[in-house]
Write a protein that holds these residues in place. Structure first.
Motif, PDB file in Angstrom:
ATOM      1  N   ASP A  65       0.826  -1.208   0.000  1.00  0.00           N
ATOM      2  CA  ASP A  65       0.000   0.000   0.000  1.00  0.00           C
ATOM      3  C   ASP A  65       0.857   1.252   0.000  1.00  0.00           C
ATOM      4  N   PRO A  69       1.760   3.461  -5.126  1.00  0.00           N
ATOM      5  CA  PRO A  69       1.773   4.694  -5.927  1.00  0.00           C
ATOM      6  C   PRO A  69       3.157   5.012  -6.498  1.00  0.00           C
ATOM      7  N   LEU A  90       0.040  12.438  -1.648  1.00  0.00           N
ATOM      8  CA  LEU A  90      -0.864  11.520  -0.958  1.00  0.00           C
ATOM      9  C   LEU A  90      -1.017  11.934   0.499  1.00  0.00           C
ATOM     10  N   ALA A 106      -2.086  12.247  -4.675  1.00  0.00           N
ATOM     11  CA  ALA A 106      -1.060  11.412  -5.309  1.00  0.00           C
ATOM     12  C   ALA A 106      -0.887  11.792  -6.771  1.00  0.00           C
ATOM     13  N   LEU A 135      -2.105   3.611  -6.617  1.00  0.00           N
ATOM     14  CA  LEU A 135      -2.893   3.835  -5.408  1.00  0.00           C
ATOM     15  C   LEU A 135      -4.193   3.039  -5.456  1.00  0.00           C
TER      16      LEU A 135
END
Length: 166
Positions: A65, A69, A90, A106, A135
């Motif tokens: 997680d 991104p 983010l 993000a 993401l």
């Protein structure tokens, strides 16, 4: 009485974990805590292997997680400027409409980071799209993991009720 408290806590943690898969709270760890609460009550007795697998998946998903991104930004041609921008965006996005702000932050962060790094606008947009996809991929993974834990806990509670009431 302790079993009832553990069961209620388990349900709260499992549901909060599912919400946390999308919101900026640690969803999978909360869901995992819910499974353990249920395991230590009389309402469920999960196999040790199941708990270990869900613990490993939770750790892996927590790491993924954070990096998804950044990975998405780089996979779509971004540079370290875009990766840093994505991460900063983010985090900043969390303060503005958390669920939506994370995505926008993000994306915009990666875009601005790439532009600061001297990347052309078209390439910066491509990197920002990669950040968005990364993401979104992380969120889908968290939702699926939390749903699996919620279903496992729900089935265990359901089985207990069928045995007791049946």
């Amino acid at each position: 009485m302790t079993d009832i408290i553990l069961a209620i806590l388990s349900i709260v943690l499992l549901l909060t974990g599912l919400a946390g898969a999308v919101l900026p709270i640690p969803g999978p760890p909360l869901s995992l805590a819910g499974l353990f609460c249920l395991h230590y009550s009389k309402y469920a007795n999960f196999d040790k292997r199941t708990l270990i697998v869900f613990t490993i998946l939770t750790i892996a998903m927590s790491i993924l997680d954070y990096y998804a991104p950044i990975w998405g930004t780089k996979k779509f041609g971004g540079t370290k400027f875009g990766a840093w921008g994505s991460t900063i965006g983010l985090l900043v996005g969390l303060f503005f409409i958390p669920a939506i702000g994370m995505f926008i932050g993000a994306f915009v962060g990666a875009l601005i980071g790439e532009l600061i790094g001297g990347t052309s606008f078209d390439r910066a947009v491509k990197a920002a799209i990669g950040s968005f996809i990364g993401l979104a991929t992380g969120i889908v993974g968290k939702v699926l993991l939390c749903l699996a834990m919620l279903i496992l806990g729900g089935v265990a509670l359901g089985e207990y009720l069928v045995i007791v009431l049946g």
